[in-house]
Design a protein around this motif. Structure first.
Motif, PDB file in Angstrom:
ATOM      1  N   PHE B 102       0.651  -0.984   0.007  1.00 33.58           N
ATOM      2  CA  PHE B 102      -0.031  -0.092  -0.099  1.00 33.58           C
ATOM      3  C   PHE B 102       0.959   1.239   0.015  1.00 33.58           C
ATOM      4  CE2 PHE B 102      -2.122   3.033   3.019  1.00 33.58           C
ATOM      5  CZ  PHE B 102      -2.856   3.285   2.164  1.00 33.58           C
ATOM      6  N   LEU B 103       1.873   1.416   1.016  1.00 32.71           N
ATOM      7  CA  LEU B 103       2.543   2.626   0.981  1.00 32.71           C
ATOM      8  C   LEU B 103       3.667   2.780  -0.031  1.00 32.71           C
ATOM      9  CD1 LEU B 103       3.206   2.407   5.010  1.00 32.71           C
ATOM     10  CD2 LEU B 103       1.562   3.998   3.722  1.00 32.71           C
ATOM     11  N   LEU B 104       4.219   1.557  -0.378  1.00 30.45           N
ATOM     12  CA  LEU B 104       5.061   1.609  -1.603  1.00 30.45           C
ATOM     13  C   LEU B 104       4.487   1.918  -2.743  1.00 30.45           C
ATOM     14  CD1 LEU B 104       8.119   1.538  -2.077  1.00 30.45           C
ATOM     15  CD2 LEU B 104       8.062  -0.728  -1.668  1.00 30.45           C
ATOM     16  N   GLY B 105       3.229   1.068  -3.008  1.00 31.39           N
ATOM     17  CA  GLY B 105       2.682   1.349  -4.071  1.00 31.39           C
ATOM     18  C   GLY B 105       2.054   2.640  -4.503  1.00 31.39           C
ATOM     19  N   PHE B 106       1.885   3.292  -3.632  1.00 33.27           N
ATOM     20  CA  PHE B 106       1.307   4.910  -3.831  1.00 33.27           C
ATOM     21  C   PHE B 106       2.513   5.748  -4.043  1.00 33.27           C
ATOM     22  CE2 PHE B 106      -3.081   3.461  -2.337  1.00 33.27           C
ATOM     23  CZ  PHE B 106      -3.669   4.235  -3.345  1.00 33.27           C
ATOM     24  N   TYR B 107       3.599   5.376  -3.470  1.00 34.61           N
ATOM     25  CA  TYR B 107       4.838   6.044  -3.838  1.00 34.61           C
ATOM     26  C   TYR B 107       5.166   5.983  -5.308  1.00 34.61           C
ATOM     27  CZ  TYR B 107      10.018   6.773  -4.143  1.00 34.61           C
ATOM     28  OH  TYR B 107      11.242   7.364  -4.715  1.00 34.61           O
ATOM     29  N   MET B 108       5.263   4.653  -5.874  1.00 33.25           N
ATOM     30  CA  MET B 108       5.594   4.341  -7.037  1.00 33.25           C
ATOM     31  C   MET B 108       4.660   4.774  -8.019  1.00 33.25           C
ATOM     32  SD  MET B 108       6.452   0.355  -6.190  1.00 33.25           S
ATOM     33  CE  MET B 108       7.679  -0.280  -7.479  1.00 33.25           C
ATOM     34  N   LYS B 109       3.362   4.884  -7.526  1.00 31.57           N
ATOM     35  CA  LYS B 109       2.384   5.493  -8.559  1.00 31.57           C
ATOM     36  C   LYS B 109       2.517   6.772  -9.123  1.00 31.57           C
ATOM     37  CE  LYS B 109      -1.668   7.677  -8.152  1.00 31.57           C
ATOM     38  NZ  LYS B 109      -2.763   7.911  -7.378  1.00 31.57           N
ATOM     39  N   ASN B 110       2.757   7.676  -7.835  1.00 34.18           N
ATOM     40  CA  ASN B 110       3.195   9.026  -7.802  1.00 34.18           C
ATOM     41  C   ASN B 110       4.297   9.151  -8.740  1.00 34.18           C
ATOM     42  OD1 ASN B 110       0.876  10.735  -6.432  1.00 34.18           O
ATOM     43  ND2 ASN B 110       1.189   9.237  -4.990  1.00 34.18           N
ATOM     44  N   LEU B 111       5.157   8.505  -8.258  1.00 36.61           N
ATOM     45  CA  LEU B 111       6.645   8.557  -8.852  1.00 36.61           C
ATOM     46  C   LEU B 111       6.520   8.477 -10.629  1.00 36.61           C
ATOM     47  CD1 LEU B 111       9.936   9.177  -8.796  1.00 36.61           C
ATOM     48  CD2 LEU B 111       9.976   6.683  -8.412  1.00 36.61           C
ATOM     49  N   PHE B 112       5.823   7.280 -10.810  1.00 40.45           N
ATOM     50  CA  PHE B 112       6.006   6.780 -12.194  1.00 40.45           C
ATOM     51  C   PHE B 112       5.140   7.671 -12.945  1.00 40.45           C
ATOM     52  CE2 PHE B 112       6.547   2.194 -11.067  1.00 40.45           C
ATOM     53  CZ  PHE B 112       7.852   2.516 -10.775  1.00 40.45           C
ATOM     54  N   THR B 113       4.148   8.488 -12.059  1.00 38.50           N
ATOM     55  CA  THR B 113       3.072   9.406 -12.878  1.00 38.50           C
ATOM     56  C   THR B 113       3.999  10.709 -13.180  1.00 38.50           C
ATOM     57  OG1 THR B 113       1.458   8.770 -11.488  1.00 38.50           O
ATOM     58  CG2 THR B 113       1.193  11.095 -12.482  1.00 38.50           C
ATOM     59  N   VAL B 114       4.993  11.094 -12.488  1.00 37.60           N
ATOM     60  CA  VAL B 114       5.844  12.105 -12.860  1.00 37.60           C
ATOM     61  C   VAL B 114       6.866  11.707 -13.960  1.00 37.60           C
ATOM     62  CG1 VAL B 114       7.878  13.387 -11.911  1.00 37.60           C
ATOM     63  CG2 VAL B 114       5.993  13.218 -10.727  1.00 37.60           C
ATOM     64  N   LEU B 115       7.247  10.737 -13.878  1.00 38.25           N
ATOM     65  CA  LEU B 115       8.283  10.091 -14.714  1.00 38.25           C
ATOM     66  C   LEU B 115       7.645   9.887 -16.037  1.00 38.25           C
ATOM     67  CD1 LEU B 115      10.799   7.403 -12.659  1.00 38.25           C
ATOM     68  CD2 LEU B 115      10.917   9.880 -13.330  1.00 38.25           C
ATOM     69  N   SER B 116       6.293   9.562 -16.227  1.00 31.85           N
ATOM     70  CA  SER B 116       5.666   9.402 -17.379  1.00 31.85           C
ATOM     71  C   SER B 116       5.857  10.891 -18.371  1.00 31.85           C
ATOM     72  CB  SER B 116       4.411   9.346 -17.279  1.00 31.85           C
ATOM     73  OG  SER B 116       4.015   8.150 -16.828  1.00 31.85           O
ATOM     74  N   ASN B 117       6.210  11.608 -17.835  1.00 27.05           N
ATOM     75  CA  ASN B 117       6.579  13.112 -18.475  1.00 27.05           C
ATOM     76  C   ASN B 117       8.006  13.390 -18.690  1.00 27.05           C
ATOM     77  OD1 ASN B 117       3.976  13.994 -18.998  1.00 27.05           O
ATOM     78  ND2 ASN B 117       3.690  14.333 -16.963  1.00 27.05           N
TER      79      ASN B 117
END
Lengths: 309, 253
Positions: B102-117
């Motif tokens: 849960f905690l790591l997943g949401f970290y990755m989700k937000n990180l990968f959202t940024v990195l998508s750009n």
């Protein structure tokens, strides 16, 4: 009474015509019970079978091998789920079946009571154990009970992939260093005979066979299937330089079958009775997982009761 | 640290986190509370190891020192691993594992959202692909956090305890590494400044719905994963994971 007889006659007629029995069709209680026994045993085998291979996931020698092994063990969980569901069509539920396993009332395939000692065991299991399972299950795919037959068709497809990946692990090792070759041969030495035992006792000693053949649940005898497995596996061993650990193994040109040595049935019955190298560990691992997960399952029910009723 | 070195280091942060997280989750295989969870946890682990393969391969190519995904995974010692600490913590009970995802997943989700750009096409492609997977992991873990939090008294206690313990390691996620600074400066990746706020927002929503208390991070001395300063657990993970490659360095598998 007469109605029962006519139902039974109709059932027999269906079998004679090669028709498939579906969950809502009338069936004799003994047919139902034998199927529950066989199918739940099969599902339990998939569940317990996750343990020996799970033993090497964290130590797989490359990321690709890790991924493939994980996917394979996941498939086994999927097979278990699928077969439990198919068994539930006969009027039992999964919980009841799992309790029977944990209470020692239901069996699972004895092969999983052997230990996985080296990485080569992942190859030997895929090639030999899944290879034997495919021979069994290909036959079961034509069995008379619809849900089981359909489950087998689907499962066989995945098992074929498992079989290939196992063989490929060993083939690669046989092209590798001396230690790798030794490791591969050692694994086959340990898994060959237990794999032959997977087909069950020789026909004259197989207690359930006659009924199961009459009902077209089983279409071939244990010995026939065992022979089929040996015939298809020995040339594969030759192709990669693996030696089958049976000094009496030889090809008979006339019968076009391999002749093979005596299976140690004392070992087979001993493992079934619980005396195999890992019977205790396997059941301990399963009951521990179930016990440790009790509070999780209770939470699921409590949450559902609060929000979905 | 050159721009190229920073890119390699940053890819290792991501790849090692996915790898070690995936390695830990794989330990559940065959031991989950229900069969459906054996399948789900394995699935998440499969995604993570797939991600590790992709980004570690890219790290190796960028570094250009003949290190592929396996060389990087199996032939580095703990101090060279760049994963965040939370990934290497032992699984604990089911609540603790779900808390980790849960905690790591949401970290990755937000990180990968940024990195998508990201301006780096490989990083961008990786982030876009992995984001889809991680969104599913977040959904799965959030459902469990809610179910356990709002389930029985025991499950609530366990879930709360798990979150409280894991909160000791969440500041480590947002410690800005040198490579992150350089890549942002060089405009290879967008700013990561909002990462923590967005993450906090995501997890707070779920924790509230789960009728749990938001744990307070208090972890001044539990930082350093991205700089190679790990917990005692990572050495044991590596001795297990790297065993065959280390014992038989000449062998191909």
């Amino acid at each position: 009474m007469s109605e029962t007889i006519s139902k039974e006659q109709a059932f027999d007629q269906k079998l004679a015509n090669g028709q498939v029995i579906e969950p809502k069709d009338w069936m004799p209680e003994r047919y139902r019970n034998q199927l529950i026994r066989m199918m739940s045993q099969h599902a339990h085998s998939e569940v317990v079978g996750m343990l020996p291979e799970g033993n090497w996931i964290t130590r797989a020698p490359s990321l690709e091998r890790k991924l493939v092994l994980l996917a394979k063990v996941q498939d086994e969980a999927g097979h278990a789920l699928y077969i439990y569901s198919a068994t539930e069509t006969l009027g039992v539920d999964r919980k009841e079946l799992i309790d029977q396993l944990h209470e020692g009332k239901a069996k699972y395939s004895s092969i999983f009571n052997y230990p996985t000692l080296t990485w080569a065991d992942m190859g030997a299991i895929g090639w030999l154990v899944d290879g034997a399972a495919i021979v069994n299950q290909t036959a079961l795919a034509k069995c008379s009970y619809g849900p089981y037959s359909r489950a087998m068709i689907r499962i066989c497809k995945e098992e074929n992939f498992h079989n290939k990946q196992g063989y490929q692990i060993l083939a690669r090792m046989m092209q590798g260093t001396e230690v790798q070759k030794k490791m591969a041969q050692d694994a086959v030495n340990r898994w060959w005979w237990p794999s032959l035992m997977m087909f069950g006792p020789t026909d004259k000693d197989s207690p359930n066979s006659a009924d199961l053949m009459k009902w077209k649940v089983k279409l071939h005898s244990n010995d026939d299937l065992r022979q089929r497995f040996i015939d298809r596996t020995v040339p594969q061993a030759d192709a990669i330089g693996i030696k089958i650990p049976d000094p009496e193994l030889k090809y008979n040109e006339k019968t076009r079958h391999y002749e093979f040595g005596q299976i140690n049935w004392d070992e087979f019955y001993s493992v079934i009775r619980g005396n195999g190298p890992c019977n205790h560990e396997r059941m301990k691992a399963r009951t521990k997982a179930h016990k440790d997960g009790k509070w999780v399952r209770e939470a699921v029910e409590a949450y559902a009761a609060k929000h979905f009723n | 640290m050159t721009k190229q070195e920073a890119l390699v280091d940053f890819c290792l942060q991501i790849g090692d986190t996915s790898l070690i997280h995936g390695q830990r989750l794989a330990e559940w295989c065959g031991h989950a509370p229900i069969l459906e969870e054996d399948i789900a946890l394995t699935n998440i682990s499969l995604d993570l190891i797939g991600q590790a393969r992709m980004i570690l391969t890219y790290a190796g190519q960028t570094e250009n020192k003949h290190r592929d995904e396996d060389k990087l995974s199996f032939h580095r010692d703990a101090w060279d691993f760049r994963n965040v600490l939370i990934a290497e913590l032992p699984n604990g009970d089911f609540a603790f594992t779900m808390g980790k995802i849960f905690l790591l997943g949401f970290y990755m989700k937000n990180l990968f959202t940024v990195l998508s750009n990201s301006k780096d096409p490989s990083l961008k492609a990786f982030a876009e692909k992995s984001l889809k997977e991680v969104i599913y992991h977040c959904r799965h873990a959030a459902d469990w956090v809610i179910r356990l939090g709002d389930g029985t008294i025991e499950s609530k206690e366990r879930m709360q305890k798990a979150l409280n313990e894991l909160a000791l390691y969440t500041d480590d996620l947002f410690e800005v590494s040198e490579s992150e600074k350089i890549l942002v400066q060089e405009k290879l990746i967008p700013s990561l400044a909002d990462l923590k706020t967005n993450w906090s927002h995501d997890i707070a929503a779920v924790i509230t719905q789960a009728t749990l208390k938001l744990p307070q991070a208090n972890n001044a001395l539990r930082l350093g994963g991205k700089a190679g300063l790990h917990t005692e657990h990572l050495g044991h993970i590596l001795s297990d994971m790297q065993f065959l490659q280390r014992a038989y360095p000449d062998a191909k598998w």
